[in-house]
Scaffold this motif. Structure first.
Motif, PDB file in Angstrom:
ATOM      1  N   PHE A 129      22.023  73.759 -64.856  1.00 30.97           N
ATOM      2  CA  PHE A 129      21.224  72.766 -65.633  1.00 30.97           C
ATOM      3  C   PHE A 129      22.860  71.834 -66.435  1.00 30.97           C
ATOM      4  O   PHE A 129      23.317  72.904 -66.690  1.00 30.97           O
ATOM      5  CB  PHE A 129      20.409  73.756 -66.579  1.00 30.97           C
ATOM      6  CG  PHE A 129      19.542  74.672 -66.307  1.00 30.97           C
ATOM      7  CD1 PHE A 129      19.373  75.751 -65.985  1.00 30.97           C
ATOM      8  CD2 PHE A 129      17.894  73.567 -65.873  1.00 30.97           C
ATOM      9  CE1 PHE A 129      17.846  76.388 -65.988  1.00 30.97           C
ATOM     10  CE2 PHE A 129      16.605  74.494 -65.317  1.00 30.97           C
ATOM     11  CZ  PHE A 129      16.937  75.840 -64.911  1.00 30.97           C
TER      12      PHE A 129
ATOM     13  N   TYR B 226      25.492  74.313 -67.952  1.00 31.36           N
ATOM     14  CA  TYR B 226      24.781  76.138 -67.445  1.00 31.36           C
ATOM     15  C   TYR B 226      24.787  76.213 -66.335  1.00 31.36           C
ATOM     16  O   TYR B 226      24.373  75.589 -65.472  1.00 31.36           O
ATOM     17  CB  TYR B 226      23.477  75.973 -68.368  1.00 31.36           C
ATOM     18  CG  TYR B 226      23.681  75.690 -70.238  1.00 31.36           C
ATOM     19  CD1 TYR B 226      23.935  75.020 -71.037  1.00 31.36           C
ATOM     20  CD2 TYR B 226      24.496  77.235 -71.170  1.00 31.36           C
ATOM     21  CE1 TYR B 226      24.232  74.545 -71.907  1.00 31.36           C
ATOM     22  CE2 TYR B 226      24.360  77.385 -72.341  1.00 31.36           C
ATOM     23  CZ  TYR B 226      24.342  75.435 -73.063  1.00 31.36           C
ATOM     24  OH  TYR B 226      24.466  75.405 -73.804  1.00 31.36           O
TER      25      TYR B 226
ATOM     26  N   LEU C  21      21.109  78.969 -60.503  1.00 28.23           N
ATOM     27  CA  LEU C  21      20.263  78.095 -60.925  1.00 28.23           C
ATOM     28  C   LEU C  21      21.456  77.389 -62.181  1.00 28.23           C
ATOM     29  O   LEU C  21      21.532  77.970 -63.087  1.00 28.23           O
ATOM     30  CB  LEU C  21      19.110  78.710 -61.819  1.00 28.23           C
ATOM     31  CG  LEU C  21      17.911  77.223 -62.355  1.00 28.23           C
ATOM     32  CD1 LEU C  21      18.080  76.493 -60.931  1.00 28.23           C
ATOM     33  CD2 LEU C  21      17.259  78.399 -62.612  1.00 28.23           C
TER      34      LEU C  21
ATOM     35  N   PHE D 159      17.128  68.143 -71.241  1.00 25.90           N
ATOM     36  CA  PHE D 159      17.783  69.448 -69.814  1.00 25.90           C
ATOM     37  C   PHE D 159      17.719  69.027 -68.807  1.00 25.90           C
ATOM     38  O   PHE D 159      16.196  67.985 -68.782  1.00 25.90           O
ATOM     39  CB  PHE D 159      17.258  71.150 -70.115  1.00 25.90           C
ATOM     40  CG  PHE D 159      18.274  72.013 -70.942  1.00 25.90           C
ATOM     41  CD1 PHE D 159      17.932  72.228 -72.167  1.00 25.90           C
ATOM     42  CD2 PHE D 159      18.949  72.724 -69.763  1.00 25.90           C
ATOM     43  CE1 PHE D 159      18.466  72.657 -72.529  1.00 25.90           C
ATOM     44  CE2 PHE D 159      19.326  73.283 -71.099  1.00 25.90           C
ATOM     45  CZ  PHE D 159      19.499  73.782 -71.751  1.00 25.90           C
ATOM     46  N   GLY D 160      18.242  68.848 -67.999  1.00 27.10           N
ATOM     47  CA  GLY D 160      17.736  68.610 -66.385  1.00 27.10           C
ATOM     48  C   GLY D 160      16.676  69.192 -65.294  1.00 27.10           C
ATOM     49  O   GLY D 160      16.808  70.615 -66.349  1.00 27.10           O
TER      50      GLY D 160
ATOM     51  N   GLY E 162      13.431  73.019 -66.299  1.00 26.27           N
ATOM     52  CA  GLY E 162      14.772  72.879 -67.219  1.00 26.27           C
ATOM     53  C   GLY E 162      13.634  73.377 -68.386  1.00 26.27           C
ATOM     54  O   GLY E 162      12.653  73.514 -68.965  1.00 26.27           O
ATOM     55  N   LEU E 163      14.542  73.448 -68.975  1.00 28.58           N
ATOM     56  CA  LEU E 163      14.631  73.970 -70.790  1.00 28.58           C
ATOM     57  C   LEU E 163      13.904  72.433 -71.481  1.00 28.58           C
ATOM     58  O   LEU E 163      14.779  71.923 -71.038  1.00 28.58           O
ATOM     59  CB  LEU E 163      15.986  74.945 -71.670  1.00 28.58           C
ATOM     60  CG  LEU E 163      15.630  76.507 -71.451  1.00 28.58           C
ATOM     61  CD1 LEU E 163      16.115  76.462 -69.558  1.00 28.58           C
ATOM     62  CD2 LEU E 163      16.303  76.687 -72.176  1.00 28.58           C
ATOM     63  N   VAL E 164      12.878  73.006 -72.584  1.00 25.07           N
ATOM     64  CA  VAL E 164      12.172  71.784 -72.821  1.00 25.07           C
ATOM     65  C   VAL E 164      12.079  72.850 -74.939  1.00 25.07           C
ATOM     66  O   VAL E 164      12.311  73.900 -74.417  1.00 25.07           O
ATOM     67  CB  VAL E 164      10.366  71.795 -72.987  1.00 25.07           C
ATOM     68  CG1 VAL E 164      10.157  70.862 -73.536  1.00 25.07           C
ATOM     69  CG2 VAL E 164      10.264  71.015 -71.276  1.00 25.07           C
TER      70      VAL E 164
ATOM     71  N   TYR F  60      13.802  76.406 -77.750  1.00 26.52           N
ATOM     72  CA  TYR F  60      13.172  76.228 -76.291  1.00 26.52           C
ATOM     73  C   TYR F  60      12.119  76.434 -74.967  1.00 26.52           C
ATOM     74  O   TYR F  60      12.059  78.310 -75.512  1.00 26.52           O
ATOM     75  CB  TYR F  60      13.840  75.958 -75.155  1.00 26.52           C
ATOM     76  CG  TYR F  60      15.364  75.079 -75.649  1.00 26.52           C
ATOM     77  CD1 TYR F  60      16.063  75.413 -76.855  1.00 26.52           C
ATOM     78  CD2 TYR F  60      15.772  74.009 -75.628  1.00 26.52           C
ATOM     79  CE1 TYR F  60      17.764  74.613 -77.045  1.00 26.52           C
ATOM     80  CE2 TYR F  60      16.391  73.201 -75.568  1.00 26.52           C
ATOM     81  CZ  TYR F  60      16.945  73.162 -77.234  1.00 26.52           C
ATOM     82  OH  TYR F  60      18.652  73.011 -77.323  1.00 26.52           O
TER      83      TYR F  60
END
Lengths: 112, 115
Positions: free
Chosen positions: B90, B35, B88, B106-107, A42-44, A35
């Motif tokens: 997610f 998470y 943070l 993911f958001g 946010g992770l991609v 990722y």
């Protein structure tokens, strides 16, 4: 410690160079994923490699998986400033749950 | 557009004041997860859900609750937030298939500060 451990923790390269990041893990896996995360976002999802695969390509990305060494590498070829981000590996253990385990990431900086 | 939507993006609250972070996905994914991300610790799983009414603890569930009453929604509840929950957060979702060949979506994240 985390199932996935990335190495190095930080990497700084010039635009056009290749960037290689490594990930080690501890248990048997169904698949391993990489990722990208841009600062605070946010992770991609970049690429997924299954446990029975050894290498996979997607555009400028090349991922290898060595299940005997429990390690994977992500190669970004001809890097660009836009590749500047943190990169995480995530493993899907064969333990029967869907608890993907993320490492602490490699921070890549590509200098223009 | 296929996406995971989290709200709010930023939240500052006081110790002990109950709060809920919402998460919704429009991809009909069975699997959803929360998470938290802290410097030097990477992403740690709080809770996950395999489907409606099916939830389970991740690695750091203390101080959090979740519910999955509908397939698309998976809210994260902090009944009595404390400063060590500043982080943070997610939300992520995934399709579940026998081959398990899908990654997470993911958001955008929720930055929570508890003072």
């Amino acid at each position: 410690s985390q199932q996935g451990e990335e190495d190095p923790q930080a990497l700084s390269i010039q635009e056009g160079e290749n960037a290689t990041m490594n990930c080690s893990y501890k248990t048997s896996i169904n698949n391993l994923q990489w990722y990208r995360q841009n600062s605070g976002r946010g992770l991609v999802h970049l690429i997924l490699i299954r446990s029975n695969e050894r290498e996979k390509h997607s555009g400028r990305l090349r991922v290898t998986l060595d299940t005997s060494k429990k390690s994977s590498s992500l190669l970004i070829t001809a890097s660009r400033a836009a590749d500047t981000a943190s990169y995480f590996c995530a493993t899907d253990p064969t333990s029967g749950t869907y608890k993907y385990i993320f490492g602490t990431g490699t921070r890549l900086k590509v200098l223009a | 557009e296929a996406q995971v939507t989290q709200n709010p993006r930023y939240l500052i609250t006081v110790t002990g004041k109950k709060l809920t972070v919402t998460c919704s996905q429009n991809m009909n994914h069975e699997y959803m997860s929360w998470y938290r991300q802290d410097p030097g610790l990477g992403l740690r799983q709080i809770y996950y859900s395999m489907n409606v009414e099916v939830t389970d603890k991740g690695d750091v569930p203390e101080g959090y609750k979740v519910s999955r009453k509908e397939k698309r929604n998976f809210p994260l509840i902090l009944e009595s937030p404390s400063p060590n929950q500043t982080s943070l957060y997610f939300c992520a979702s995934s399709s579940v298939t026998p081959g398990r060949n899908y990654g997470y979506t993911f958001g955008s994240g929720t930055r929570l500060t508890v003072v």
